[in-house]
Design a protein around this motif. Structure first.
Motif, PDB file in Angstrom:
ATOM      1  N   PRO A  47       0.802  -1.225   0.000  1.00 24.01           N
ATOM      2  CA  PRO A  47       0.000   0.000   0.000  1.00 24.01           C
ATOM      3  C   PRO A  47       0.836   1.276   0.000  1.00 24.01           C
ATOM      4  O   PRO A  47       2.017   1.282   0.349  1.00 24.01           O
ATOM      5  N   VAL A  48       0.161   2.351  -0.381  1.00 23.86           N
ATOM      6  CA  VAL A  48       0.737   3.700  -0.340  1.00 23.86           C
ATOM      7  C   VAL A  48       0.328   4.357   0.969  1.00 23.86           C
ATOM      8  O   VAL A  48      -0.811   4.214   1.428  1.00 23.86           O
ATOM      9  N   LEU A  49       1.244   5.095   1.573  1.00 21.10           N
ATOM     10  CA  LEU A  49       0.944   5.945   2.722  1.00 21.10           C
ATOM     11  C   LEU A  49       1.039   7.394   2.275  1.00 21.10           C
ATOM     12  O   LEU A  49       2.061   7.805   1.716  1.00 21.10           O
ATOM     13  N   GLU A  50      -0.034   8.165   2.511  1.00 21.97           N
ATOM     14  CA  GLU A  50       0.018   9.601   2.242  1.00 21.97           C
ATOM     15  C   GLU A  50      -0.050  10.358   3.556  1.00 21.97           C
ATOM     16  O   GLU A  50      -1.023  10.248   4.302  1.00 21.97           O
ATOM     17  N   LEU A  51       0.997  11.139   3.837  1.00 23.71           N
ATOM     18  CA  LEU A  51       1.070  11.971   5.033  1.00 23.71           C
ATOM     19  C   LEU A  51       0.640  13.392   4.693  1.00 23.71           C
ATOM     20  O   LEU A  51       0.883  13.875   3.583  1.00 23.71           O
ATOM     21  N   PHE A  52       0.005  14.079   5.657  1.00 22.34           N
ATOM     22  CA  PHE A  52      -0.494  15.443   5.429  1.00 22.34           C
ATOM     23  C   PHE A  52      -1.425  15.428   4.217  1.00 22.34           C
ATOM     24  O   PHE A  52      -1.284  16.225   3.292  1.00 22.34           O
ATOM     25  N   ALA A  53      -2.399  14.537   4.240  1.00 27.58           N
ATOM     26  CA  ALA A  53      -3.178  14.221   3.043  1.00 27.58           C
ATOM     27  C   ALA A  53      -4.092  15.341   2.592  1.00 27.58           C
ATOM     28  O   ALA A  53      -4.447  15.409   1.411  1.00 27.58           O
ATOM     29  N   GLY A  54      -4.524  16.219   3.493  1.00 28.81           N
ATOM     30  CA  GLY A  54      -5.463  17.255   3.098  1.00 28.81           C
ATOM     31  C   GLY A  54      -6.731  16.642   2.539  1.00 28.81           C
ATOM     32  O   GLY A  54      -7.263  15.666   3.070  1.00 28.81           O
ATOM     33  N   ALA A  55      -7.217  17.174   1.418  1.00 28.93           N
ATOM     34  CA  ALA A  55      -8.423  16.640   0.787  1.00 28.93           C
ATOM     35  C   ALA A  55      -8.182  15.322   0.064  1.00 28.93           C
ATOM     36  O   ALA A  55      -9.113  14.739  -0.471  1.00 28.93           O
ATOM     37  N   GLY A  56      -6.930  14.880   0.026  1.00 31.65           N
ATOM     38  CA  GLY A  56      -6.615  13.535  -0.437  1.00 31.65           C
ATOM     39  C   GLY A  56      -6.262  13.384  -1.894  1.00 31.65           C
ATOM     40  O   GLY A  56      -5.988  12.267  -2.354  1.00 31.65           O
ATOM     41  N   GLN A  57      -6.210  14.486  -2.653  1.00 31.36           N
ATOM     42  CA  GLN A  57      -6.112  14.369  -4.104  1.00 31.36           C
ATOM     43  C   GLN A  57      -4.813  13.744  -4.589  1.00 31.36           C
ATOM     44  O   GLN A  57      -4.812  12.954  -5.546  1.00 31.36           O
ATOM     45  N   ILE A  58      -3.693  14.062  -3.968  1.00 27.93           N
ATOM     46  CA  ILE A  58      -2.409  13.572  -4.481  1.00 27.93           C
ATOM     47  C   ILE A  58      -2.317  12.060  -4.328  1.00 27.93           C
ATOM     48  O   ILE A  58      -1.968  11.338  -5.275  1.00 27.93           O
ATOM     49  N   GLY A  59      -2.643  11.564  -3.149  1.00 29.92           N
ATOM     50  CA  GLY A  59      -2.596  10.126  -2.935  1.00 29.92           C
ATOM     51  C   GLY A  59      -3.638   9.378  -3.733  1.00 29.92           C
ATOM     52  O   GLY A  59      -3.373   8.292  -4.271  1.00 29.92           O
ATOM     53  N   LEU A  60      -4.852   9.931  -3.829  1.00 27.81           N
ATOM     54  CA  LEU A  60      -5.914   9.269  -4.578  1.00 27.81           C
ATOM     55  C   LEU A  60      -5.549   9.135  -6.049  1.00 27.81           C
ATOM     56  O   LEU A  60      -5.748   8.075  -6.659  1.00 27.81           O
ATOM     57  N   LEU A  61      -5.017  10.195  -6.641  1.00 30.71           N
ATOM     58  CA  LEU A  61      -4.648  10.136  -8.052  1.00 30.71           C
ATOM     59  C   LEU A  61      -3.537   9.113  -8.280  1.00 30.71           C
ATOM     60  O   LEU A  61      -3.585   8.330  -9.239  1.00 30.71           O
ATOM     61  N   ALA A  62      -2.545   9.098  -7.396  1.00 31.66           N
ATOM     62  CA  ALA A  62      -1.452   8.139  -7.540  1.00 31.66           C
ATOM     63  C   ALA A  62      -1.953   6.707  -7.381  1.00 31.66           C
ATOM     64  O   ALA A  62      -1.663   5.832  -8.209  1.00 31.66           O
ATOM     65  N   ALA A  63      -2.709   6.448  -6.321  1.00 31.11           N
ATOM     66  CA  ALA A  63      -3.181   5.091  -6.064  1.00 31.11           C
ATOM     67  C   ALA A  63      -4.068   4.590  -7.189  1.00 31.11           C
ATOM     68  O   ALA A  63      -4.030   3.398  -7.546  1.00 31.11           O
ATOM     69  N   SER A  64      -4.859   5.472  -7.780  1.00 34.21           N
ATOM     70  CA  SER A  64      -5.768   5.053  -8.841  1.00 34.21           C
ATOM     71  C   SER A  64      -5.033   4.575 -10.073  1.00 34.21           C
ATOM     72  O   SER A  64      -5.560   3.768 -10.857  1.00 34.21           O
ATOM     73  N   GLN A  65      -3.805   5.045 -10.265  1.00 34.27           N
ATOM     74  CA  GLN A  65      -3.026   4.671 -11.443  1.00 34.27           C
ATOM     75  C   GLN A  65      -2.102   3.485 -11.191  1.00 34.27           C
ATOM     76  O   GLN A  65      -1.470   2.982 -12.123  1.00 34.27           O
ATOM     77  N   MET A  66      -2.026   3.034  -9.939  1.00 34.33           N
ATOM     78  CA  MET A  66      -1.161   1.900  -9.608  1.00 34.33           C
ATOM     79  C   MET A  66      -1.928   0.707  -9.089  1.00 34.33           C
ATOM     80  O   MET A  66      -1.357  -0.361  -8.907  1.00 34.33           O
ATOM     81  N   GLN A  67      -3.215   0.895  -8.790  1.00 34.79           N
ATOM     82  CA  GLN A  67      -4.018  -0.165  -8.174  1.00 34.79           C
ATOM     83  C   GLN A  67      -3.391  -0.622  -6.857  1.00 34.79           C
ATOM     84  O   GLN A  67      -3.345  -1.814  -6.548  1.00 34.79           O
ATOM     85  N   ARG A  68      -2.880   0.335  -6.098  1.00 32.46           N
ATOM     86  CA  ARG A  68      -2.368   0.061  -4.757  1.00 32.46           C
ATOM     87  C   ARG A  68      -3.356   0.607  -3.730  1.00 32.46           C
ATOM     88  O   ARG A  68      -3.905   1.690  -3.913  1.00 32.46           O
ATOM     89  N   ASP A  69      -3.572  -0.128  -2.648  1.00 33.22           N
ATOM     90  CA  ASP A  69      -4.372   0.390  -1.552  1.00 33.22           C
ATOM     91  C   ASP A  69      -3.690   1.615  -0.960  1.00 33.22           C
ATOM     92  O   ASP A  69      -2.481   1.832  -1.135  1.00 33.22           O
TER      93      ASP A  69
END
Length: 214
Positions: A47-69
């Protein structure tokens, strides 16, 4: 979630909701998601860990393109609410676990992540008045702007898996050089790439496949 006016903004192929209680998405930070995907291809599975996620956009976009939780962490309850809502709206075919609180409180000591994304506040405290539309909690990085960056680096040292990568956002000035120096000085990690933009910088950190946290 707060009662302020909710707005939406395209972020890559996603539509992100936010309001004045969180930092509005910065279009240039799509590059942080893209870079995470690039280094994720050279990282172990997991899985990916996103720190200081805010509204979540950076981690969500990355995870969506890698199929990683994805595990997203933020101390702001409003940010956590938006991250959860944005994950649900995105209908991602991955598990998204939003944890509200300080990383040391919501991450188990044994958890390891092959990919970590961090967008900590990095504006020096004396300069945050220049950005009256941005919530102070989301941008105030302390006296030199690096207090939360260093906190994020401590979390990366504890939780980055062997062979894994972290992509950290800092300011557009000498902050990237300072972060690289502190990564090297701390041992166990390597700063392997730096990208500089008008609005900020991205630093890629790597842990050797043969090095695990002691």
């Amino acid at each position: 979630m707060s009662t302020r006016l909710v707005e939406t903004m395209p972020f890559g192929h996603l539509t992100i909701a936010y309001d004045g209680s969180v930092l509005s998405p910065r279009p240039w930070t799509v590059r942080q998601s893209e870079l995470a995907v690039e280094v994720g291809a050279r990282s172990p599975v997991g899985p990916v860990l996103e720190l200081f996620a805010g509204a979540g956009q950076i981690g969500l976009l990355a995870a969506s393109q890698m199929q990683r939780d994805l595990v997203q962490v933020d101390v702001n309850p409003d940010a956590c609410a938006f991250a959860s809502a944005n994950a649900q709206a995105a209908r991602l075919d991955v598990a998204v676990d939003v944890r509200c609180g300080a990383p040391e409180s919501v991450l188990d000591e044994t958890e390891r992540f092959p990919l970590i994304i961090a967008d900590p506040p990095w504006v020096p405290s004396a300069e945050i008045a220049r950005f009256p539309k941005d919530p102070a909690l989301a941008i105030d990085g302390g006296a030199d702007g690096l207090d939360l960056v260093r906190h994020g680096l401590d979390v990366i040292r504890r939780h980055l898996a062997a062979g894994g990568h972290a992509v950290v956002q800092v300011g557009p000035d000498e902050q990237a050089d300072t972060l690289v120096d502190e990564v090297v000085a701390g041992g166990g990690l390597d700063a392997v790439a730096t990208e500089r933009y008008e609005r900020g910088s991205l630093v890629v950190i790597r842990r050797s496949p043969s090095v695990e946290r002691g």
